[in-house]
Scaffold this motif. Structure first.
Motif, PDB file in Angstrom:
ATOM      1  N   SER A 103       4.871  -8.179 -23.511  1.00 50.15           N
ATOM      2  CA  SER A 103       3.465  -8.135 -23.142  1.00 50.15           C
ATOM      3  C   SER A 103       3.283  -8.750 -21.758  1.00 50.15           C
ATOM      4  O   SER A 103       4.161  -9.474 -21.255  1.00 50.15           O
ATOM      5  N   GLU A 104       2.162  -8.468 -21.151  1.00 49.78           N
ATOM      6  CA  GLU A 104       1.877  -9.065 -19.845  1.00 49.78           C
ATOM      7  C   GLU A 104       1.958 -10.588 -19.894  1.00 49.78           C
ATOM      8  O   GLU A 104       2.610 -11.199 -19.033  1.00 49.78           O
ATOM      9  N   PRO A 130      -1.921  -6.706 -13.282  1.00 51.55           N
ATOM     10  CA  PRO A 130      -2.464  -7.758 -12.396  1.00 51.55           C
ATOM     11  C   PRO A 130      -1.810  -9.118 -12.595  1.00 51.55           C
ATOM     12  O   PRO A 130      -1.471  -9.798 -11.614  1.00 51.55           O
ATOM     13  N   GLY A 131      -1.647  -9.554 -13.858  1.00 53.88           N
ATOM     14  CA  GLY A 131      -1.059 -10.866 -14.097  1.00 53.88           C
ATOM     15  C   GLY A 131       0.375 -10.962 -13.610  1.00 53.88           C
ATOM     16  O   GLY A 131       0.806 -11.996 -13.087  1.00 53.88           O
ATOM     17  N   ILE A 132       1.120  -9.871 -13.767  1.00 52.33           N
ATOM     18  CA  ILE A 132       2.509  -9.852 -13.307  1.00 52.33           C
ATOM     19  C   ILE A 132       2.563  -9.877 -11.787  1.00 52.33           C
ATOM     20  O   ILE A 132       3.406 -10.567 -11.194  1.00 52.33           O
ATOM     21  N   ARG A 134       0.392 -11.293  -9.834  1.00 55.14           N
ATOM     22  CA  ARG A 134       0.078 -12.674  -9.429  1.00 55.14           C
ATOM     23  C   ARG A 134       1.275 -13.597  -9.662  1.00 55.14           C
ATOM     24  O   ARG A 134       1.550 -14.498  -8.849  1.00 55.14           O
ATOM     25  N   ALA A 135       1.994 -13.379 -10.765  1.00 51.27           N
ATOM     26  CA  ALA A 135       3.170 -14.210 -11.048  1.00 51.27           C
ATOM     27  C   ALA A 135       4.260 -13.982 -10.010  1.00 51.27           C
ATOM     28  O   ALA A 135       4.966 -14.921  -9.619  1.00 51.27           O
ATOM     29  N   VAL A 136       4.428 -12.732  -9.571  1.00 48.87           N
ATOM     30  CA  VAL A 136       5.395 -12.440  -8.505  1.00 48.87           C
ATOM     31  C   VAL A 136       4.994 -13.165  -7.224  1.00 48.87           C
ATOM     32  O   VAL A 136       5.833 -13.787  -6.551  1.00 48.87           O
ATOM     33  N   ASP A 137       3.723 -13.103  -6.878  1.00 53.16           N
ATOM     34  CA  ASP A 137       3.258 -13.788  -5.666  1.00 53.16           C
ATOM     35  C   ASP A 137       3.466 -15.297  -5.766  1.00 53.16           C
ATOM     36  O   ASP A 137       3.765 -15.959  -4.756  1.00 53.16           O
ATOM     37  N   ALA A 138       3.329 -15.847  -6.980  1.00 53.00           N
ATOM     38  CA  ALA A 138       3.554 -17.284  -7.167  1.00 53.00           C
ATOM     39  C   ALA A 138       5.025 -17.641  -6.952  1.00 53.00           C
ATOM     40  O   ALA A 138       5.346 -18.684  -6.358  1.00 53.00           O
ATOM     41  N   LEU A 139       5.928 -16.783  -7.428  1.00 51.32           N
ATOM     42  CA  LEU A 139       7.349 -17.010  -7.173  1.00 51.32           C
ATOM     43  C   LEU A 139       7.647 -16.991  -5.685  1.00 51.32           C
ATOM     44  O   LEU A 139       8.376 -17.848  -5.163  1.00 51.32           O
ATOM     45  N   VAL A 140       7.096 -15.992  -4.997  1.00 52.59           N
ATOM     46  CA  VAL A 140       7.332 -15.866  -3.555  1.00 52.59           C
ATOM     47  C   VAL A 140       6.785 -17.092  -2.825  1.00 52.59           C
ATOM     48  O   VAL A 140       7.427 -17.627  -1.906  1.00 52.59           O
ATOM     49  N   ALA A 141       5.606 -17.562  -3.249  1.00 51.72           N
ATOM     50  CA  ALA A 141       5.012 -18.753  -2.622  1.00 51.72           C
ATOM     51  C   ALA A 141       5.882 -19.986  -2.843  1.00 51.72           C
ATOM     52  O   ALA A 141       5.880 -20.910  -2.021  1.00 51.72           O
ATOM     53  N   ALA A 142       6.641 -19.978  -3.946  1.00 55.63           N
ATOM     54  CA  ALA A 142       7.548 -21.096  -4.235  1.00 55.63           C
ATOM     55  C   ALA A 142       8.895 -20.941  -3.534  1.00 55.63           C
ATOM     56  O   ALA A 142       9.799 -21.756  -3.741  1.00 55.63           O
ATOM     57  N   GLY A 143       9.035 -19.890  -2.718  1.00 64.56           N
ATOM     58  CA  GLY A 143      10.277 -19.686  -1.971  1.00 64.56           C
ATOM     59  C   GLY A 143      11.355 -18.963  -2.752  1.00 64.56           C
ATOM     60  O   GLY A 143      12.545 -19.058  -2.419  1.00 64.56           O
ATOM     61  N   ILE A 144      10.966 -18.220  -3.791  1.00 65.61           N
ATOM     62  CA  ILE A 144      11.931 -17.489  -4.618  1.00 65.61           C
ATOM     63  C   ILE A 144      11.756 -15.999  -4.359  1.00 65.61           C
ATOM     64  O   ILE A 144      10.702 -15.436  -4.645  1.00 65.61           O
ATOM     65  N   PRO A 145      12.767 -15.331  -3.806  1.00 63.02           N
ATOM     66  CA  PRO A 145      12.630 -13.891  -3.537  1.00 63.02           C
ATOM     67  C   PRO A 145      12.637 -13.082  -4.830  1.00 63.02           C
ATOM     68  O   PRO A 145      13.314 -13.434  -5.794  1.00 63.02           O
ATOM     69  N   THR A 151      11.677   0.225 -11.366  1.00 67.80           N
ATOM     70  CA  THR A 151      10.241   0.456 -11.263  1.00 67.80           C
ATOM     71  C   THR A 151       9.626  -0.674 -10.452  1.00 67.80           C
ATOM     72  O   THR A 151      10.025  -1.838 -10.588  1.00 67.80           O
ATOM     73  N   ASP A 152       8.671  -0.346  -9.596  1.00 67.46           N
ATOM     74  CA  ASP A 152       8.168  -1.309  -8.612  1.00 67.46           C
ATOM     75  C   ASP A 152       6.902  -2.007  -9.104  1.00 67.46           C
ATOM     76  O   ASP A 152       6.304  -1.626 -10.114  1.00 67.46           O
ATOM     77  N   VAL A 153       6.503  -3.010  -8.368  1.00 69.62           N
ATOM     78  CA  VAL A 153       5.249  -3.728  -8.597  1.00 69.62           C
ATOM     79  C   VAL A 153       4.482  -3.720  -7.276  1.00 69.62           C
ATOM     80  O   VAL A 153       5.060  -4.006  -6.221  1.00 69.62           O
ATOM     81  N   THR A 154       3.207  -3.384  -7.320  1.00 67.84           N
ATOM     82  CA  THR A 154       2.435  -3.191  -6.094  1.00 67.84           C
ATOM     83  C   THR A 154       1.936  -4.511  -5.533  1.00 67.84           C
ATOM     84  O   THR A 154       0.751  -4.831  -5.586  1.00 67.84           O
ATOM     85  N   THR A 155       2.840  -5.280  -5.023  1.00 65.67           N
ATOM     86  CA  THR A 155       2.487  -6.470  -4.267  1.00 65.67           C
ATOM     87  C   THR A 155       3.404  -6.547  -3.059  1.00 65.67           C
ATOM     88  O   THR A 155       4.601  -6.268  -3.165  1.00 65.67           O
TER      89      THR A 155
END
Length: 338
Positions: A103-104, A130-132, A134-145, A151-155
C-alpha cells in the motif's frame, strides 16, 4: 543460535534494531514471523556477500524497495547477485524490502525507515502516488539518491530511471499481434497490474496508438488491477471474460498469465495470440507449452548493473553515468528460448 556475523552487522543488513535481531536469533517471544524472515534473509545475504568483502574498497549499503509479484522479486535479487562480483569501485551490500502488494503507506513507511537509518542509495519499484513522491523527495533531501526501476515516479528529485524501453515494447506488441492475426477483426484484452505503474501505462499508450494505426478492426478491452498476483488477477478477468466472445488476443503487461489463461479457458476462450512480459519462471513454462506466443523481455542483469553504476557515479566513485539506461526489448519465442 550459532552464527558467524555480529548482531550489529545482521541488524544493519536487515534494517532492524539489535535487540530485535537478538530476540529473533535466540528464539525468544514477541518476534513476528515477518521479522524472523527478515533476519534469516539478512544472514543469507551476508553469506552471499562474503566473497566480495575480500575485495578492497568502500563498503556501501543500497536499499531495494520493490512492489512486484514474488516471481519478479526473485529475478531482481538474482540479477543483483550476478552483478555484485563485477563491481570493483566499492563493496556493495544490497538490502531488500519486497512485497507482492504494498500500500502507499507501507511504501512510505519503508522509505522513511531507510531515511532514518541511512543508505547510500535506494532502488525503487513502486506506484506513482503522491505520498511516495513526497517520500522520494525526503530521501533526496537527506542526501540519499533514488533510482527507479522498470516503472518511474514523477518527481524531479529521483536521480535516474532504469528499465525497459516501454514505448518500444508497446509498439512491438502491436506489431506482433497484427502480423499474427493478419487483419482479423475482434477484441484484444490488454491487462495491467495497476493504474499507477507508469511503465505499464507507457506500454499501453504506445500499444493502443500502434494497434489503431496498423489494424483499426481490432478493439482493445482494458483491464487493470490485481498486481500480477494470480487470485486477484483471475477475479478481474472473470468479470470481463463473458463479455468478449470475439476475443482474439491478449497483451499482458502486468503478469499473472497462467491465471488469465485459466479463466479464459473456463469461458471457452483460447486466444490466437498471447503477448506477455518478462522471461520469469512462469512465462518460460507457458511459452514452452505453447500457451504464450511471445514474451517481451529485457536484460534485468544489465538494468541492475546500470542501477549500481548510477549510484557509484552519484558518489563520485566512477567517472561516468551508465548508458543507455533504457533496455531494448527482446522478442522471445519457443525457438529462441534458452
Amino acid at each position: 543460535m550459532t552464527h558467524r556475523f555480529p548482531i550489529k552487522e545482521i541488524a544493519r543488513q536487515a534494517g532492524l534494531g539489535t535487540a530485535t535481531v537478538d530476540r529473533a536469533l535466540n528464539g525468544r517471544a514477541h518476534v513476528s514471523p515477518q521479522t524472523r524472515a527478515r533476519v534469516a534473509a539478512a544472514m543469507a545475504e551476508l553469506e552471499g556477500q562474503e566473497a566480495q568483502l575480500a575485495a578492497r574498497g568502500r563498503r556501501m549499503f543500497f536499499d531495494f524497495v520493490i512492489e512486484a509479484p514474488d516471481r519478479f522479486g526473485r529475478e531482481v535479487r538474482r540479477a543483483a547477485e550476478r552483478v555484485l562480483p563485477q563491481i570493483g569501485a566499492a563493496v556493495c551490500r544490497p538490502r531488500f524490502v519486497m512485497q507482492e502488494i504494498m500500500s502507499e503507506p507501507e511504501v512510505v513507511a519503508a522509505l522513511a525507515r531507510i531515511a532514518k537509518r541511512g543508505s547510500h542509495g535506494v532502488c525503487l519499484k513502486a506506484r506513482d502516488l503522491p505520498g511516495i513522491r513526497r517520500a522520494v523527495d525526503a530521501l533526496v533531501a537527506a542526501g540519499i539518491p533514488v533510482v527507479t526501476l522498470v516503472t518511474d515516479v514523477t518527481t524531479e528529485g529521483r536521480f535516474a530511471h532504469v528499465g525497459l524501453d516501454n514505448d518500444s515494447a508497446g509498439r512491438t506488441a502491436a506489431y506482433l499481434m497484427v502480423q499474427s492475426l493478419r487483419g482479423a477483426a475482434g477484441a484484444v484484452l490488454a491487462t495491467r497490474s495497476n493504474e499507477s505503474f507508469l511503465g505499464e501505462k507507457a506500454r499501453e499508450q504506445a500499444f493502443t496508438l500502434a494497434l489503431a494505426r496498423r489494424c483499426p478492426r481490432l478493439r482493445i478491452v482494458p483491464v487493470s488491477g490485481g498486481s500480477g498476483v494470480p487470485y486477484e488477477t483471475a477475479r478481474l478477468i472473470a468479470e470481463v471474460a463473458g463479455q468478449v466472445p470475439d476475443l482474439r488476443a491478449v497483451y499482458s503487461m502486468g503478469g499473472g498469465n497462467r491465471a488469465i489463461l485459466q479463466v479464459l479457458a473456463e469461458h471457452g476462450i483460447a486466444p490466437e495470440v498471447y503477448v506477455a512480459h518478462d522471461l520469469d519462471v512462469e512465462n518460460r513454462a507457458l511459452i514452452a507449452e505453447g500457451a504464450v506466443s511471445f514474451v517481451l523481455h529485457h536484460d534485468l542483469t544489465a538494468d541492475m548493473a546500470n542501477v549500481f553504476q548510477a549510484f557509484l557515479h552519484w558518489h563520485r566513485l566512477v567517472p561516468e553515468m551508465p548508458g543507455p539506461l533504457l533496455s531494448p526489448v527482446q522478442v522471445i519465442t519457443p525457438e529462441n528460448l534458452s
